[in-house]
Design an enzyme around this catalytic site. Structure first.
Site, PDB file in Angstrom:
ATOM      1  N   GLU A 164      10.418  15.966  -5.249  1.00 38.31           N
ATOM      2  CA  GLU A 164       9.491  16.254  -6.333  1.00 38.31           C
ATOM      3  C   GLU A 164      10.098  15.813  -7.660  1.00 38.31           C
ATOM      4  O   GLU A 164      11.172  16.245  -8.042  1.00 38.31           O
ATOM      5  CB  GLU A 164       9.222  17.768  -6.349  1.00 38.31           C
ATOM      6  CG  GLU A 164       8.438  18.252  -7.538  1.00 38.31           C
ATOM      7  CD  GLU A 164       8.364  19.783  -7.582  1.00 38.31           C
ATOM      8  OE1 GLU A 164       8.899  20.439  -6.665  1.00 38.31           O
ATOM      9  OE2 GLU A 164       7.776  20.304  -8.534  1.00 38.31           O
TER      10      GLU A 164
ATOM     11  N   ASP B 207      11.067  21.933  -5.746  1.00 37.22           N
ATOM     12  CA  ASP B 207      11.657  23.028  -6.523  1.00 37.22           C
ATOM     13  C   ASP B 207      11.255  24.365  -5.922  1.00 37.22           C
ATOM     14  O   ASP B 207      10.209  24.497  -5.303  1.00 37.22           O
ATOM     15  CB  ASP B 207      11.156  22.979  -7.977  1.00 37.22           C
ATOM     16  CG  ASP B 207      11.732  21.790  -8.720  1.00 37.22           C
ATOM     17  OD1 ASP B 207      12.750  21.242  -8.247  1.00 37.22           O
ATOM     18  OD2 ASP B 207      11.146  21.404  -9.750  1.00 37.22           O
TER      19      ASP B 207
ATOM     20  N   ASP C 265       9.847  26.864  -7.063  1.00 37.01           N
ATOM     21  CA  ASP C 265       8.944  27.575  -7.972  1.00 37.01           C
ATOM     22  C   ASP C 265       7.506  27.372  -7.496  1.00 37.01           C
ATOM     23  O   ASP C 265       7.274  26.796  -6.448  1.00 37.01           O
ATOM     24  CB  ASP C 265       9.134  27.085  -9.414  1.00 37.01           C
ATOM     25  CG  ASP C 265       8.850  25.602  -9.558  1.00 37.01           C
ATOM     26  OD1 ASP C 265       8.356  24.987  -8.576  1.00 37.01           O
ATOM     27  OD2 ASP C 265       9.110  25.039 -10.625  1.00 37.01           O
TER      28      ASP C 265
ATOM     29  N   ASP D 109       5.066  25.475  -8.585  1.00 38.88           N
ATOM     30  CA  ASP D 109       4.651  24.085  -8.423  1.00 38.88           C
ATOM     31  C   ASP D 109       5.239  23.474  -7.157  1.00 38.88           C
ATOM     32  O   ASP D 109       4.585  22.722  -6.448  1.00 38.88           O
ATOM     33  CB  ASP D 109       5.091  23.253  -9.634  1.00 38.88           C
ATOM     34  CG  ASP D 109       4.049  23.306 -10.744  1.00 38.88           C
ATOM     35  OD1 ASP D 109       2.971  23.888 -10.496  1.00 38.88           O
ATOM     36  OD2 ASP D 109       4.327  22.777 -11.835  1.00 38.88           O
TER      37      ASP D 109
END
Ligand code: TSJ
Length: 702
Positions: free
Chosen positions: A448, A521, A523, A525
C-alpha cells in the site's frame, strides 16, 4: 401394518422376559411379539430412522414427539404444547388436544394407542379421519422414539378418564389401563433415550428452543412452553407464542436490519386443499433470505412451493412496474435475481402427502404446490401493491436499482473480461519483479502506497521477491461495480503481474508467484484495501485463494528500543511484554544504580539475556520510574512508510523473521461479505463498522 412372521416371532419371544400383564393372566402373547417384531429394525439400524445416534439423532426424538403434538394443534384441537427436560434425562411432551385414541382396534384387537406406539408407520393416518393436513413425515415417529427409549410412558386424558401405558425399549409393560377419572383431554408422552443406542445423551436446551421457536412461528396461535428442569435448583423457562405466524417470523429475521417496508406483505389462504402462508419484505442488503417450509418441515433446498413463489414475485413486480410506468417499453423485464436482492421471505405450505426430494430430502417435489403458491401470491401481491402505493414505490425503486447495477456490472465484465483482454500485456512498469522465474520460490508483495513501495523495493531480496505498489485511490469503488474495478489501471497491473489472466482465460498454471502477500498498514485504510483485494481475489481468482497462495503480512505495530537493543512488537500485549523484558534485561550495573524491585527482573538481569551488552546509551528514559532502570523508547508505527528499508525487511519481509498469515477461503468469503459494508453506498453501516473496529483494526480478521 406389518404382517406377523411366526419364525421371527418365536425367536423374539425367547429374548423377552416372561412377565405378567396388568390383568395378571397371560404372559407375552403373539400380539406382543408381533409388536416387538415391528420395532426390531429400528433398534438394529437407528440411523435409518433418525439420521444418527449422535446429538442430532438424540434431538430428533424430541422433534418426533413434538411434531405429533403440533399436528394436533394444526388440526385445530390443541392450543398449548409443553416440553420439559427433567432430571434422569427424562423428556416429557404434553398437549391439550383430544387425547390419543385408546379404544380397541377391530383388526389388531389392541388399543389404538398401543398400536401407534409399537408399530412402524402407524401414525397420523391411523384412526381414519385423521388430520385436516397430515404431516406426512409426522405422526410416524412415535414408535421409533419408543423403540429407542429405555423407558416410555404415555398418559392420555379423554372420554372422562386417564389412561396410561409404559414401555421398555418399545415393549409394553402392561396393557393400556385406566388409572382415574378426568374431565380434561390431552396427551403426555415421557421418555428416556436409551444409552445402549445413543453415543450422546445430553440435550442442548438452546437447540431445542430454536426449533420450538420456529415451530411456534409456523403454527399461528400455538403456545409452546419449554422448561429445562434438569437442575431443579435452577430451572429455565422459555415460552413462544406468535399471533402473527410467519409475519412474526419475518419481523424476527429482520430485527436490527434496515427495513425498506413498513407494511409487510402477508397472506394466508387455502387453495386446492393446500394452506399457503407467506410473509416477505425487503431490507437494505445485497443478500437474500428465503425460508420455506412444507408441513412445518424446513426445506433448505426449496422446491416447488418456492419456485411458485419466485415466479409470482417476478411476474407481479414486472406487471406493476409496467402498468405504473416504472418500466418503459424499451426496458427489459426485471429478472428473478433482481427482485430477490434484499428479500426476506418465509413461505409455509401445508398439503396432503408431501414428497420430499433430493439427497437430504430437503426439497418439496409436489408440482401442485407450485401452481397453488404461484396463484395465491400472484393475487395477493397484486392486491398489496395496489393498496400500498408507497411500499410499492420503495420496492420497485430498489429492484430497478438492482437491475441497473446488474446491467452495469455485466457491461463492465464484457469489456474487461472479454477474450484476450489481458493477453499479451507487458508487465506493468510499477512492478519491481524478482529475477527468479521459478514460481514456487517467487513472492509478490502488494504494498500500500508508493513510499512503502519504495522501502520494500530497496529492502527486498531481489532474487525471489517482487514488489507491486498500489495507490490508495482504488479505495473508491462503488457497490456492485467491482467488475468495473478491473478497468482500473492499478488493478490491471495486479492482474497482469499475477500472470493467471482472468475470466475465461484464467489458468492457475500460469501463476507467477506461489506467495502473494498483501502488505498494508495496520489502520482502517489498510483494512479497507485488504478487504478490497481479498474480495477481488475471492470473486475473480478463487482458485488462487483455494490454492493457499494468498497471504497477509503482519508488520509490527511498535518498535521498542533500549540503548542499542531494538525489538518489535505486533500487538499491544506483546509491546508490554517486550518492554518489561528489555527493562528487566538491563545489565546489572544499570539496575543497581537504583533499587531493583522485581525479583524476577533481577534473575533475568543476572542471566545476562539479550539486553546485557547495551551498556551505553543512557539517554532515553534514563530517569526511569525511580528504580534506576532505563525505560524503553517506544515508537508506534502508523504506517509501513515510516519504516526504512532495513526495518521493513527485518520485520516483515525476511522469511527468517516475518509472520505471514495464510488467507483461508473463509477469510476471503468474510471479506466478500464485508465488502458491501465497506464499499456500499449506505454510509451508516460503514461508519458503524469503522467505529467498532477502529481500535482493533490491526487484529481485523479479514
Ligand atoms: F404420538 C405421540 F405419542 F408421539 C404423541 C401424540 C405425542 C404427543 C405429545 C401428542 C400426541 C397426540 C396425538 N396429541 N394429540 C393426538 N391426537 C390423536 O392422536 C388423535 C385424536 C383424535 C382423533 C380422532 O379422530 O378423534 C384422531 C387422532 C389422530
Amino acid at each position: 401394518m406389518a404382517e406377523k412372521d411366526p419364525k421371527k416371532a418365536s425367536k423374539a419371544q425367547e429374548k423377552q422376559p416372561q412377565k405378567e400383564d396388568n390383568k395378571g393372566s397371560a404372559t407375552y402373547s403373539a400380539k406382543d411379539i408381533f409388536v416387538l417384531e415391528g420395532l426390531e429394525p429400528v433398534r438394529k439400524r437407528p440411523g435409518m430412522y433418525i439420521g444418527s445416534t449422535g446429538s442430532s439423532g438424540l434431538h430428533h426424538l424430541i422433534w418426533e414427539i413434538v411434531d405429533n403434538a403440533i399436528d394436533e394443534a394444526m388440526a385445530g384441537y390443541a392450543k398449548n404444547v409443553l416440553v420439559e427436560l427433567l432430571p434422569g434425562n427424562v423428556v416429557s411432551v404434553t398437549d391439550d388436544g383430544r387425547g390419543m385414541p385408546v379404544d380397541i382396534h377391530p383388526q389388531t384387537k389392541k388399543s389404538a394407542l398401543e398400536t401407534i406406539m409399537t408399530t412402524l408407520h402407524a401414525g397420523g393416518k391411523f384412526g381414519g379421519a385423521g388430520y385436516k393436513v397430515s404431516g406426512g413425515l409426522h405422526g410416524v415417529g412415535a414408535s421409533v422414539v419408543n423403540a429407542l427409549s429405555e423407558w416410555t410412558k404415555v398418559e392420555v386424558e379423554r372420554d372422562g378418564g386417564v389412561f396410561e401405558q409404559e414401555y421398555k425399549r418399545g415393549v409394553p409393560e402392561y396393557k393400556v389401563k385406566k388409572t382415574g377419572a378426568s374431565k380434561r383431554h390431552g396427551t403426555k408422552v415421557s421418555f428416556i433415550p436409551d444409552p445402549q443406542i445413543f453415543s450422546e445423551l445430553e440435550f442442548n436446551s438452546h437447540t431445542i428452543m430454536e426449533r420450538l421457536r420456529q415451530q411456534a412461528y409456523l403454527t399461528k396461535g400455538i403456545r409452546i412452553n419449554f422448561y429445562d428442569r434438569r437442575k431443579p435448583e435452577a430451572p429455565f423457562f422459555y415460552g413462544f407464542y406468535f399471533e402473527g405466524g410467519v409475519l412474526s417470523f419475518v419481523k424476527f429475521l429482520t430485527q436490527g436490519k434496515n427495513r425498506l417496508n413498513e407494511d409487510i406483505f402477508y397472506v394466508e389462504k387455502e387453495m386446492e386443499h393446500m394452506d399457503i402462508e407467506c410473509a416477505f419484505l425487503y431490507v437494505d442488503d445485497t443478500r437474500m433470505n428465503e425460508m420455506s417450509f412444507a408441513n412445518n418441515i424446513y426445506t433448505p433446498e426449496g422446491g416447488m412451493h418456492l419456485t411458485g413463489f419466485r415466479s409470482a414475485l417476478t411476474r407481479s413486480l414486472n406487471n406493476y412496474a409496467r402498468a405504473e410506468g416504472y418500466l418503459k417499453e424499451k426496458d427489459d423485464n426485471l429478472t428473478s435475481d433482481d427482485v430477490r436482492e434484499g428479500l426476506v421471505v418465509v413461505l409455509s405450505v401445508k398439503l396432503r402427502d408431501p414428497q420430499f426430494e433430493g439427497q437430504t430430502k430437503a426439497k418439496l417435489g409436489n408440482p401442485e404446490a407450485r401452481t397453488a403458491t404461484e396463484a395465491v401470491i400472484n393475487e395477493a401481491f397484486k392486491d398489496f401493491l395496489e393498496k400500498h402505493p408507497q411500499e410499492a414505490k420503495a420496492i420497485i425503486s430498489k429492484v430497478i436499482l438492482t437491475a441497473k447495477a446488474r446491467l452495469a456490472a455485466k457491461a463492465a465484465r464484457e469489456t474487461v473480461l472479454r477474450k484476450g483482454a489481458f493477453e499479451g500485456l507487458t508487465l506493468p512498469g510499477k512492478l519491481a519483479d524478482c529475477t527468479s522465474k521459478i514460481a514456487a520460490e517467487s513472492e509478490l508483495f502488494i504494498v500500500e502506497g508508493d513510499s512503502a513501495g519504495g522501502s520494500a523495493k530497496q529492502g527486498r531480496n531481489r532474487h525471489t521477491q517482487a514488489i507491486l505498489p498500489l495507490r490508495g485511490k482504488i479505495l473508491n469503488v462503488e457497490r456492485a461495480r467491482l467488475d468495473k474495478m478491473l478497468a482500473n489501471a492499478e488493478i490491471r497491473s495486479l492482474v497482469v503481474a499475477i500472470g493467471t489472466a482472468i475470466g475465461e482465460e484464467f489458468n492457475i498454471e500460469k501463476l507467477r508467484y506461489h506467495k502473494i502477500v498483501i502488505m498494508t498498514d495496520a489502520d482502517v485504510d489498510g483494512a479497507h484495501i485488504r478487504t478490497l483485494l481479498l474480495t477481488l481475489f475471492y470473486r475473480h481468482f478463487r482458485d488462487v485463494v483455494e490454492g493457499g497462495y494468498i497471504y497477509v503480512a503482519q508488520p509490527p505495530l511498535y518498535r521498542i528500543q533500549i540503548g542499542k537493543t531494538v525489538r518489535y512488537a505486533y500487538s499491544d500485549e506483546e509491546k508490554e511484554r517486550v518492554s518489561a523484558e528489555l527493562v528487566a534485561a538491563q545489565p546489572a550495573k544499570a539496575a543497581r544504580a537504583g533499587k531493583a524491585t522485581k525479583a524476577k527482573a533481577d534473575e533475568e538481569a543476572e542471566e545476562g539475556t539479550e539486553g546485557a551488552e547495551s551498556e551505553e546509551g543512557t539517554e532515553e528514559g534514563a530517569a526511569g520510574k525511580g528504580d534506576g532502570k532505563r525505560q524503553p523508547n517506544i515508537q508506534r508505527y502508523k504506517g509501513l512508510g515510516e519504516m526504512n528499508p532495513d526495518q521493513l525487511w527485518e520485520t516483515t519481509m525476511n522469511p527468517e523473521n516475518r509472520v505471514l498469515k495464510r488467507v483461508m477461503v473463509e477469510d476471503a468469503e468474510k471479506a466478500d461479505k464485508l465488502f458491501d459494508v465497506l464499499m456500499g453506498d449506505s454510509v451508516e453501516p460503514r461508519k458503524n463498522f469503522i467505529q467498532a473496529h477502529a481500535a482493533t483494526v490491526q487484529n481485523l480478521d479479514v
